[in-house]
Scaffold this active site. Structure first.
Site, PDB file in Angstrom:
ATOM      1  N   GLU A   8      11.527   4.018  12.018  1.00 34.75           N
ATOM      2  CA  GLU A   8      11.970   5.385  11.758  1.00 34.75           C
ATOM      3  C   GLU A   8      12.459   6.122  13.361  1.00 34.75           C
ATOM      4  OE1 GLU A   8       9.698   8.246   9.037  1.00 34.75           O
ATOM      5  OE2 GLU A   8       8.651   6.578   8.723  1.00 34.75           O
TER       6      GLU A   8
ATOM      7  N   ASP B 154       7.028   4.653   7.780  1.00 28.33           N
ATOM      8  CA  ASP B 154       5.676   5.056   7.865  1.00 28.33           C
ATOM      9  C   ASP B 154       5.076   5.000   6.561  1.00 28.33           C
ATOM     10  OD1 ASP B 154       5.746   6.018  10.185  1.00 28.33           O
ATOM     11  OD2 ASP B 154       5.955   8.223   9.810  1.00 28.33           O
TER      12      ASP B 154
ATOM     13  N   ASP C 271       3.637   6.141   4.000  1.00 31.11           N
ATOM     14  CA  ASP C 271       3.177   7.247   3.085  1.00 31.11           C
ATOM     15  C   ASP C 271       4.553   7.729   2.316  1.00 31.11           C
ATOM     16  OD1 ASP C 271       5.283   8.387   4.607  1.00 31.11           O
ATOM     17  OD2 ASP C 271       3.906   9.867   5.416  1.00 31.11           O
TER      18      ASP C 271
ATOM     19  N   GLU D  51       7.011   9.474   1.959  1.00 34.06           N
ATOM     20  CA  GLU D  51       8.033   9.874   2.700  1.00 34.06           C
ATOM     21  C   GLU D  51       8.692   8.426   3.295  1.00 34.06           C
ATOM     22  OE1 GLU D  51      10.312  12.612   3.018  1.00 34.06           O
ATOM     23  OE2 GLU D  51       9.179  13.415   1.519  1.00 34.06           O
TER      24      GLU D  51
ATOM     25  N   TYR E 285      -2.386   6.503  11.776  1.00 34.08           N
ATOM     26  CA  TYR E 285      -1.328   7.468  11.299  1.00 34.08           C
ATOM     27  C   TYR E 285      -2.093   8.442  10.883  1.00 34.08           C
ATOM     28  CZ  TYR E 285       2.503   8.718   8.506  1.00 34.08           C
ATOM     29  OH  TYR E 285       3.650   9.322   8.037  1.00 34.08           O
TER      30      TYR E 285
ATOM     31  N   ARG F 106      -0.968  11.334   9.261  1.00 33.72           N
ATOM     32  CA  ARG F 106      -0.879  12.193   8.085  1.00 33.72           C
ATOM     33  C   ARG F 106      -1.449  11.547   6.912  1.00 33.72           C
ATOM     34  NH1 ARG F 106       4.426  12.241  10.278  1.00 33.72           N
ATOM     35  NH2 ARG F 106       5.145  14.282  11.023  1.00 33.72           N
TER      36      ARG F 106
ATOM     37  N   HIS G 107      -4.826   4.802   3.133  1.00 28.28           N
ATOM     38  CA  HIS G 107      -4.847   5.087   4.632  1.00 28.28           C
ATOM     39  C   HIS G 107      -6.283   5.387   5.113  1.00 28.28           C
ATOM     40  CE1 HIS G 107      -0.617   6.258   4.652  1.00 28.28           C
ATOM     41  NE2 HIS G 107      -0.698   6.952   3.922  1.00 28.28           N
TER      42      HIS G 107
END
Length: 739
Positions: free
Chosen positions: A9, A82, A84, A86, A300, A302, A346
């Protein structure tokens, strides 16, 4: 031979990963999302099973071209966005965008919780596939938000003002802030009194007691007369130490950080906003160069998972034994349970290498990075340490019919606080151990103090995030943006670290909650989050959720009487129009904020700036008339205040629309024909630019002042401020500082 392609990203992540893979892969950054719904249209076919019409990001034409060329030549593609929703959606959008280039080639999805060499190499060895359920959960959130934004926002434009917006989650956050303000407004303070006295014996250290009981019952004093009577009753009474109660308490370490608790602690301890905290955490996650070695320092950031890997726990426990001693290590491994299975993908936020202590890498971090890393490292280490042990002491003193109490505490064992000290133990006052039950005590400074009950506290950014999390509104990736959105739209403002709803925010909330209550309420929004989780788990169909939501929303939209609602939300004043004398002023909202406009509009277009006094009463702000005349119509010029700062305009507006900026009397250093002027950004931050903008692009956040540089004789300097140096001047040409 062409190299396999890894798409990440961000350039920072690409730089860190490239260090681990010995130049064996071509690594390219997509710079986040490369496709989204179109900006100018809804982008959702409401009649065709809610099909989304995605378009490429026009600002990323160059990046998309590079991605196509790289994918075309690569024998194999790894999607490393990432881990997640998104990130999963970005990976899916990349496969859709690059269909032609990747056709017939192996395409892998790789995920990792930390950017370390071991994690990256392992992810490439064991790649997976795109999780379409996770993609659908992200799409559902995006499409729901788009439907609300494009269907409800235009109603706000027609009822209240142009350029307003409604959001599926942020409007609920606004509602919480407004409801808190209503509680505060409705709060009626109640008077009560406290009584204190100092006690001592011989040469022992005195201690301060507070009235606890009267005649054996909990003391409740409502007014001065009652307080004075109690003071009179106990003035001559003997003070006797009636009882000493001691109790030992073990304070357990807090859980490891998740997104919300990190944001709350960074705010509480360092004063960082959630947005700032996440920016710093992103830098630590993506990689910092430590003595020439690039590596991610934290996992990570988030996440709402409390899980810690066995390997990380083992490393942590070894460090504790070496650093603090085996006696500070908790006898058993502490594990922390998550609320639901969806969170378990996570880990909690932790250092990738616990042996990289904050002080050992301080030289490689910025002060902000050091503070955030120290919090993460300390909180993680604390999870495997023994509890803090505290001895609480309560001393009860009898004075006639009154009982006073003093509370104190002593830390017997610091335990985990050696690593993480930010835990309140309510220490109170230390009591001299020489005191014994039955002691006759001297007393002095017997006094009373008037107090009033306090209204509930407004939300800070951190406490609002805590409330959103408690009510299961939003997710870790959205907390920061929720608050940024409602502040950027001027629905709330941050005053002395607390969120206050603006007049505009109160109007918007009032309308949304009255006409769309079932959509913009806490329970519904929390339930929707659960449905998104259910989509991710593969138990719910995306289109079904969208249809249920839209059909209910459509009913409410159709029921709105626009003309009636518009009149309801107009704020009329009793101030007569100064221009036409026929109408009166109405509070209206435009791009530059609220203003007064004539009720006879469009026949009369008179407008006025205004402010509200301490009682909320509207007061017209008189414009400053200048001696200078308008070059277009020869009317007097006036000084006005607008959204982007003060400016000069024609007093004959709107017939004459002449305006010009107010300059600082300093010529522009770039074009040398324009002058430097003060302006405000869209977020209200003051900056300085050239009057020849947009032809001249000069800009500065620092205020230019007409002071010649003593070193190079440049014709101006700039004002700057830092905690270390305070206010001072700096030459933009040679860097000379003047204090």
């Amino acid at each position: 031979m062409s190299k396999s392609l890894i798409i990440v990203e961000s350039p920072a992540k690409a730089k860190t990963i490239s260090k681990f893979l010995d130049n064996k892969f071509n690594i390219v950054a997509s710079m986040g999302h490369i496709r989204d719904l179109p900006k100018q249209t809804l982008g959702i076919d409401l009649e065709n099973n809610y099909a989304a019409k995605y378009v490429s990001d026009r600002t990323k034409t160059k990046i998309i071209k590079e991605l196509r060329e790289s994918a075309k030549d690569a024998p194999e593609i790894y999607l490393a966005s990432d881990h997640d929703r998104e990130g999963e959606a970005i990976a899916w959008h990349l496969t859709e965008l690059l269909k032609k280039e990747i056709k017939g080639k192996p395409v892998h999805r790789i995920t990792f919780n930390e950017i370390t060499k071991k994690a990256i190499v392992e992810s490439i060895k064991h790649p997976g596939d795109i999780d379409i359920n996770k993609v659908n959960a992200q799409q559902a959130r995006r499409l729901l938000d788009r439907i609300v934004g494009y269907k409800v926002s235009p109603i706000l434009w027609k009822v209240i003002a142009k350029d307003l917006s409604a959001g599926r989650v942020q409007s609920v956050a606004l509602r919480l802030v407004c409801e808190k303000e209503e509680e505060i407004t409705a709060f009626i303070p109640e008077e009560y009194w406290k009584i204190y006295a100092n006690f001592w014996k011989d040469t022992y250290q005195p201690f301060k007691g507070e009235l606890n009981k009267l005649d054996g019952k909990k003391a409740k004093i409502s007014n001065k007369e009652e307080a004075d009577q109690i003071l009179a009753d106990i003035k001559s009474a003997q003070a006797i130490l009636k009882d000493i109660k001691k109790s030992k308490k073990k304070v357990q370490p807090p859980t490891p950080y998740i997104t919300s608790t990190l944001q709350q602690d960074a705010s509480r301890i360092s004063g960082f906003s959630p947005k700032r905290t996440m920016k710093i955490a992103q830098e630590l996650y993506e990689g910092i160069s430590i003595a020439g070695e690039q590596s991610g320092l934290i996992t990570y950031m988030r996440t709402d998972s409390l899980r810690i890997s066995t390997e990380a726990q083992d490393s942590c426990r070894e460090l504790i034994k070496a650093r603090y001693g085996a006696e500070k290590l908790n006898p058993t491994v502490r594990n922390f349970a998550n609320k639901n299975k969806a969170q378990d993908a996570h880990e909690a936020i932790r250092p990738t290498d616990v042996n990289k202590t904050p002080d050992s890498i301080k030289a490689y971090l910025s002060p902000e990075q050091y503070r955030v890393y120290s919090l993460i490292w300390g909180r993680f280490v604390a999870t495997q340490m023994i509890p803090m042990e505290v001895e609480n002491v309560q001393v009860f003193v009898e004075v006639g019919r009154a009982e006073f109490v003093t509370k104190g505490a002593t830390i017997l064992d610091k335990g985990f606080s050696l690593a993480y000290s930010y835990v309140s133990t309510s220490m109170g006052e230390l009591i001299d151990k020489a005191y014994k039950v039955g002691d006759d005590l001297e007393k002095s400074d017997i006094s009373s103090e008037q107090k009033f009950t306090q209204p509930p506290a407004r939300y800070s950014e951190a406490s609002l995030i805590k409330e959103l999390e408690a009510k299961e509104i939003g997710r870790p990736s959205t907390y920061s943006s929720i608050i940024s959105t409602i502040t950027d739209r001027k629905y709330v403002e941050l005053i002395e670290k607390y969120l206050h709803p603006t007049e505009l925010g109160i109007k918007v909330n009032s309308f949304l909650t009255s006409k769309f209550d079932s959509t913009f309420n806490v329970l519904f929004t929390a339930d929707m989050e659960k449905k998104l989780d259910s989509i991710e788990e593969g138990n719910t169909v995306l289109e079904k959720v969208l249809d249920e939501y839209y059909q209910e929303l459509k009913k409410m939209i159709d029921a709105v009487d626009l003309s009636k609602e518009k009149e309801n939300y107009l704020e009329h004043t009793d101030i007569a129009c100064e221009k036409c004398k026929e109408g009166h002023y109405i509070v209206r909202t435009g791009r530059q904020g609220e203003f007064l406009g004539c009720s006879e509009y469009p026949e009369c277009k008179d407008i006025k700036n205004f402010k509200r006094d301490k009682d909320g009463k509207i007061v017209i702000v008189k414009e400053e008339t200048l001696e200078e005349k308008c070059p277009k119509c020869d009317s007097p010029l006036v000084m006005k205040s607008g959204r982007f700062g003060k400016f000069i305009a024609c007093s004959n507006y709107p017939k004459c629309k002449f305006t010009k900026p107010i300059d600082l009397g300093i010529k522009c250093p770039d074009c040398e024909t324009g002058m430097i002027t003060e302006k405000k950004s869209k977020k209200g931050k003051v900056f300085y630019s050239c009057t020849n903008y947009p032809e001249c692009k000069f800009s500065s956040w620092n205020k230019p002042v007409k002071v010649e540089c003593p070193n190079c004789q440049n014709y101006y300097m700039e004002e700057k401020y830092s905690k270390e140096k305070g206010n001072h001047l700096v030459c933009p040409k040679c860097g000379q500082e003047v204090f």
